[in-house]
Design a protein around this motif. Structure first.
Motif, PDB file in Angstrom:
ATOM      1  N   GLY A 173      36.311  38.051  35.347  1.00  0.00           N
ATOM      2  CA  GLY A 173      36.851  37.349  34.787  1.00  0.00           C
ATOM      3  C   GLY A 173      37.483  38.011  33.325  1.00  0.00           C
ATOM      4  N   SER A 212      39.645  37.227  38.482  1.00  0.00           N
ATOM      5  CA  SER A 212      39.312  36.062  37.372  1.00  0.00           C
ATOM      6  C   SER A 212      38.614  34.833  38.229  1.00  0.00           C
ATOM      7  N   SER A 252      39.187  36.529  30.239  1.00  0.00           N
ATOM      8  CA  SER A 252      39.590  35.034  31.106  1.00  0.00           C
ATOM      9  C   SER A 252      39.238  33.775  30.450  1.00  0.00           C
ATOM     10  N   ASN A 281      35.945  30.922  34.651  1.00  0.00           N
ATOM     11  CA  ASN A 281      36.042  31.192  33.527  1.00  0.00           C
ATOM     12  C   ASN A 281      35.055  30.986  32.213  1.00  0.00           C
TER      13      ASN A 281
END
Length: 370
Positions: free
Chosen positions: A70, A76, A211, A216
């Motif tokens: 991420g 991510s 992210s 995330n």
């Protein structure tokens, strides 16, 4: 152009995810573990922050900076916060396994300090450098001995993130038109006043790789009957450091104890005994109304907690060196690069070191002949 001279990037396919790493052109892939250094960045950043240090380290070393999931150029995938930072540390292990690296020296910054401590709990390491690390008891919601203030970690985790800051990360904002812009957050909290750099745009680009997809940064929160009204959720970056999920104080009990270097600045706005990223400290200061008082919601003494755990580590037979840098903020490797470099090289045995008796601040001063 986010890569400095001599720095290269590539993607590594692992059995967990695809990971981006930075390396130095010319480093030897056959370098032995005792001359291999792995750098792990902190929250809302990426491996790009390590480039100046990478450039300055001796050519005889192999240096690898890894983007956590991420962040930067790494995939991510969602972060399971109920595992603490183990998703991150397991990703690091998968990356090093794919590279054929069984062990190495590790440097972790901020949240990355927590990641490398967790890594050391699960895998052998040659040394740990903890730069402005998260407390071994996580971020927020604990007393000095690590005991939790509430069962739901009130005031910790994803619910405490500034929504405007999150949106600006999503928009990859490079401006300085608001206090919550990544650039102004960097200037006011990542470094101490007076720091300037020709590479500031790179540092902001690095922050903007974070992210903000579900799972995330920052993560979810839950309602709480305790002040300030929310507790830690189960997914996302900030929840990984909630004390119900995160505790690396077990390093004290490691059978084989790697030497540890602890680097921190006295002007750190993020990790301190009075952090303004700790909502209880904001309550103490009257920034958030309704604070229930010291008995119920004390600020987390992060530096004191780290010192207590490392003192116990030393008492149990480990080697600990503390480098405290006066007037330095959350990014010692940017603000005082030569001193940080020398301290790391001394730790890993690349240069000789002299450790002088600790002055009253308990700072241990490192000197070398280089």
């Amino acid at each position: 152009m986010t890569l400095l001279d001599g720095i290269t990037s590539r993607l590594i396919d692992t059995d967990r995810l695809t990971v981006n790493i930075l390396e130095r052109a010319g480093d030897d892939a056959e370098t032995t573990p005792d001359h291999t250094l792995v750098l792990i960045h902190g929250n809302v950043s990426s491996s790009l922050f390590w480039q100046e240090l990478m450039q300055d380290l001796p050519a005889e070393l192999r240096v690898i900076a890894i983007d956590l999931r991420g962040f930067g150029g790494t995939e991510s995938l969602p972060v399971d916060a109920t595992r603490g930072v183990r998703d991150f540390s397991d990703d690091v292990h998968a990356t090093l396994t794919a590279l054929g690296i069984e062990t190495a020296h590790f440097v972790g910054w901020s949240m990355g300090g927590g990641v490398v401590m967790q890594y050391a709990l699960d895998h052998p390491v040659l040394s740990l450098t903890l730069q402005a690390p998260v407390s071994p008891y996580g971020f927020g919601g604990t007393r000095r001995d690590g005991s939790r203030l509430t069962d739901d970690d009130a005031g910790c985790g994803g619910g405490g993130a500034n929504p405007d800051f999150v949106q600006r990360l999503t928009d990859r904002d490079m401006s300085d038109d608001a206090p919550s812009s990544p650039r102004n957050v960097f200037r006011t909290t990542y470094v101490a006043p007076g720091y300037t750099s020709d590479h500031e745009d790179i540092w902001i680009e690095s922050m903007n790789t974070t992210s903000t997809a579900e799972g995330n940064y920052p993560g979810d929160g839950v309602e709480s009957p305790n002040w300030p009204g929310f507790g830690a959720g189960k997914i996302g970056v900030l929840n990984t450091m909630a004390p119900r999920y995160f505790d690396t104080s077990g390093i004290v009990d490691l059978a084989v104890k790697p030497p540890i270097l602890w680097v921190h600045g006295t002007a750190d706005a993020i990790v301190s005994d009075a952090s303004f990223f700790d909502l209880n400290q904001l309550g103490v200061a009257g920034v958030i109304p309704g604070w229930p008082g010291e008995e119920v919601a004390p600020a987390q003494p992060m530096i004191s907690q780290t010192r207590d755990v490392l003192d116990a580590y030393a008492a149990a037979g480990g080697e600990v060196t503390e480098l405290t840098l006066e007037g330095v903020g959350h990014s010692p490797h940017l603000e005082r690069p030569a001193e940080v470099r020398r301290a790391i090289l001394a730790l890993i045995g690349y240069i000789g070191k002299t450790v002088y008796p600790a002055p009253p601040t308990e700072t241990i001063i490192i000197s070398s002949s280089d």
